[in-house]
Design an enzyme around this catalytic site. Structure first.
Site, PDB file in Angstrom:
ATOM      1  N   HIS A 106       1.231  -1.319   0.393  1.00 34.91           N
ATOM      2  CA  HIS A 106       0.009  -0.075  -0.092  1.00 34.91           C
ATOM      3  C   HIS A 106       0.967   0.730  -0.097  1.00 34.91           C
ATOM      4  O   HIS A 106       0.860   2.067   1.020  1.00 34.91           O
ATOM      5  CB  HIS A 106      -1.029   0.015   1.353  1.00 34.91           C
ATOM      6  CG  HIS A 106      -1.966   0.990   1.088  1.00 34.91           C
ATOM      7  ND1 HIS A 106      -3.403   0.894   1.444  1.00 34.91           N
ATOM      8  CD2 HIS A 106      -2.337   2.576   0.737  1.00 34.91           C
ATOM      9  CE1 HIS A 106      -4.261   1.639   0.699  1.00 34.91           C
ATOM     10  NE2 HIS A 106      -3.391   3.140   0.578  1.00 34.91           N
ATOM     11  N   HIS A 131       1.479   4.772  -2.634  1.00 35.46           N
ATOM     12  CA  HIS A 131       1.005   5.309  -3.058  1.00 35.46           C
ATOM     13  C   HIS A 131       1.672   5.980  -4.063  1.00 35.46           C
ATOM     14  O   HIS A 131       3.054   7.106  -3.546  1.00 35.46           O
ATOM     15  CB  HIS A 131      -0.322   6.676  -3.053  1.00 35.46           C
ATOM     16  CG  HIS A 131      -1.862   6.450  -2.519  1.00 35.46           C
ATOM     17  ND1 HIS A 131      -2.652   6.144  -3.209  1.00 35.46           N
ATOM     18  CD2 HIS A 131      -2.138   5.990  -1.413  1.00 35.46           C
ATOM     19  CE1 HIS A 131      -3.435   5.839  -1.934  1.00 35.46           C
ATOM     20  NE2 HIS A 131      -2.949   5.591  -1.358  1.00 35.46           N
ATOM     21  N   GLY A 185      -9.449   7.993  -2.368  1.00 33.51           N
ATOM     22  CA  GLY A 185     -10.239   8.932  -2.014  1.00 33.51           C
ATOM     23  C   GLY A 185     -10.851   9.333  -1.068  1.00 33.51           C
ATOM     24  O   GLY A 185     -11.122   8.389  -0.156  1.00 33.51           O
ATOM     25  N   HIS A 224      -9.729   0.866  -0.865  1.00 26.38           N
ATOM     26  CA  HIS A 224      -9.932   1.699   0.181  1.00 26.38           C
ATOM     27  C   HIS A 224     -10.668   1.289   1.104  1.00 26.38           C
ATOM     28  O   HIS A 224     -12.485   1.828   1.124  1.00 26.38           O
ATOM     29  CB  HIS A 224      -9.289   2.516  -0.090  1.00 26.38           C
ATOM     30  CG  HIS A 224      -7.923   3.108   0.370  1.00 26.38           C
ATOM     31  ND1 HIS A 224      -7.228   2.735  -1.726  1.00 26.38           N
ATOM     32  CD2 HIS A 224      -7.134   4.091   0.947  1.00 26.38           C
ATOM     33  CE1 HIS A 224      -6.292   3.443  -1.037  1.00 26.38           C
ATOM     34  NE2 HIS A 224      -6.134   4.034  -0.361  1.00 26.38           N
ATOM     35  N   GLU A 242     -11.033   3.011   6.586  1.00 25.75           N
ATOM     36  CA  GLU A 242      -9.551   4.203   6.816  1.00 25.75           C
ATOM     37  C   GLU A 242     -10.736   5.579   7.822  1.00 25.75           C
ATOM     38  O   GLU A 242     -10.460   5.995   9.018  1.00 25.75           O
ATOM     39  CB  GLU A 242      -9.120   4.572   5.906  1.00 25.75           C
ATOM     40  CG  GLU A 242      -7.670   5.455   6.431  1.00 25.75           C
ATOM     41  CD  GLU A 242      -7.582   6.255   4.669  1.00 25.75           C
ATOM     42  OE1 GLU A 242      -6.414   6.693   5.643  1.00 25.75           O
ATOM     43  OE2 GLU A 242      -7.905   5.904   4.215  1.00 25.75           O
ATOM     44  N   ASP A 253       1.734   3.894   3.140  1.00 25.37           N
ATOM     45  CA  ASP A 253       0.138   4.436   2.546  1.00 25.37           C
ATOM     46  C   ASP A 253       1.364   5.666   1.983  1.00 25.37           C
ATOM     47  O   ASP A 253       1.295   5.345   0.701  1.00 25.37           O
ATOM     48  CB  ASP A 253      -0.341   5.057   3.986  1.00 25.37           C
ATOM     49  CG  ASP A 253      -1.622   5.625   2.989  1.00 25.37           C
ATOM     50  OD1 ASP A 253      -1.570   5.529   1.786  1.00 25.37           O
ATOM     51  OD2 ASP A 253      -2.731   6.605   3.773  1.00 25.37           O
TER      52      ASP A 253
END
Length: 376
Positions: free
Chosen positions: A24, A26, A185, A212, A215, A312
């Site tokens: 994970h 980005h 998002g 996702h 969270e 992340d």
């Protein structure tokens, strides 16, 4: 732990030297501050700080917002400098080099091509530009004697209505470096069910999905990821802990019961892509506290969930996978065997053919054994 940049386990093993898997991570959350400044200058974009170190500090301060929506605002800057073929390729190449420096042997990089079209690129051109950078980074690693595999996770923005289009893009590039699909998002109010058509298509194409969920929203979001999205992994998924009830606690221990969703996730060994520092910044663990020791990571691990450790967004959290593992080791007194479990969980959850996952697992085992043998 000995210093800001060196994380040693009690047996003296440096976590940086251990082989790792990053699931994970980005792309638009992993830019080097110096690169942001140079790319911004090239296209005339204003930046809040002109010194790399101060810009890095700016990201950290802005991202300690305590909620996901404000945290995500910092991506306006990083995505703005990733709108050209040159920018995407450079960022992807440096991303791979930074993974290698972090001891990563297999990484999956997620990003949303639909956010990189303002300067004329098509969706396919954007994917190809990132793949070119990944391949350059892999070549760089080979020349320096290192080995790494990196796959793209093509992401659709959950608040937009391009899910099927982005899913088709991902499948179109499955032989050109793309290994899976994701939605990301603002989570609350935008469940996976909004993209059910895309997920139906991906299931028909036998294409792996991570979502996702858990969270910035709770169990309903996780359920939608599992049953609408057919998610094979949960992006973060930390709030699955809301489905765990403490029945009693006494001198003999703490006894808990799992709700139906938590039991499903555990029984089916669905990997949780946990990101400790990020989860603190976004308030994902606010129900349990505000410090790392409050993170339900250890509870989930001890109960047998397939916990994995991730960064992340390296830039937003000022972190590395080595650092995240080190912080967890400090907080919960983990040793090298625990850290190997997290890497083996990640190997099993990688979006690769079974034989490749088994090979990754063997590399992890050999690397951890060598590290211990060297210290002995």
């Amino acid at each position: 732990m000995t210093s800001e940049n060196q994380f040693l386990l009690p047996n003296g093993v440096d976590i940086a030297d251990l082989p790792k898997i990053s699931l994970h991570d980005h792309l638009d959350g992993a830019l080097r501050p110096q690169t942001i400044l140079e790319l911004a200058n090239a296209v005339g974009i204003d930046v809040p700080e002109t010194d790399p170190a101060k810009l890095g500090d700016w990201f950290l301060s802005q991202c300690d917002a305590g909620n996901l929506v404000d945290y995500l605002k910092t991506f306006d800057l990083t995505t703005a400098v990733m709108q050209t073929e040159e920018g995407l390729t450079r960022v992807a190449r440096e991303f791979v080099k930074d993974l290698v420096a972090d001891g990563v042997i297999y990484g999956e990089v997620r990003w949303a091509p639909e956010q990189h079209l303002t300067r004329g690129l098509t969706l396919d051109q954007a994917v190809e530009a990132v793949q070119a950078g990944i391949e350059q980074g892999i070549d760089d690693a080979e020349r320096s004697g290192d080995s790494i595999q990196v796959g793209q996770l093509i992401t659709a923005m959950r608040h937009a209505d391009r899910g099927l289009e982005i899913a088709e893009l991902a499948v179109r590039h499955r032989t050109n470096g793309v290994v899976g699909f994701d939605i990301a998002g603002a989570e609350a109010g935008f469940p996976a069910s909004r993209h059910r058509v895309a997920f139906d298509y991906l299931a028909q194409e036998h294409f792996p999905v991570t979502v996702h969920a858990g969270e910035a929203d709770g169990l309903d979001s996780i359920k939608s990821a599992l049953f609408d999205g057919r998610a094979l992994r949960l992006g973060h998924g930390v709030r699955i802990a809301e489905d765990i009830t403490v029945e009693r606690s006494d001198d003999e221990g703490t006894y808990v019961s799992l709700g139906e969703t938590a039991q499903w996730v555990k029984d089916r060994e669905i990997p949780l892509e946990l990101s400790p520092s990020s989860n603190l910044q976004t308030g994902a663990i606010a129900a349990w506290g505000s410090d790392l020791v409050d993170h339900p990571f250890d509870v989930l691990y001890q109960l047998g969930f397939k916990t994995t450790v991730n960064v992340d967004n390296r830039t937003m959290s000022g972190t590395t996978l080595t650092r995240e593992l080190g912080l967890l080791a400090d907080a919960f007194s983990y040793d090298i065997d625990d850290l190997e479990v997290f890497q083996q969980n990640a190997a099993r959850g990688a979006f690769l053919p079974l034989e490749d996952r088994e090979e990754l697992a063997e590399i992890i085992s050999a690397g951890f054994e060598d590290a211990e043998r060297y210290r002995d």
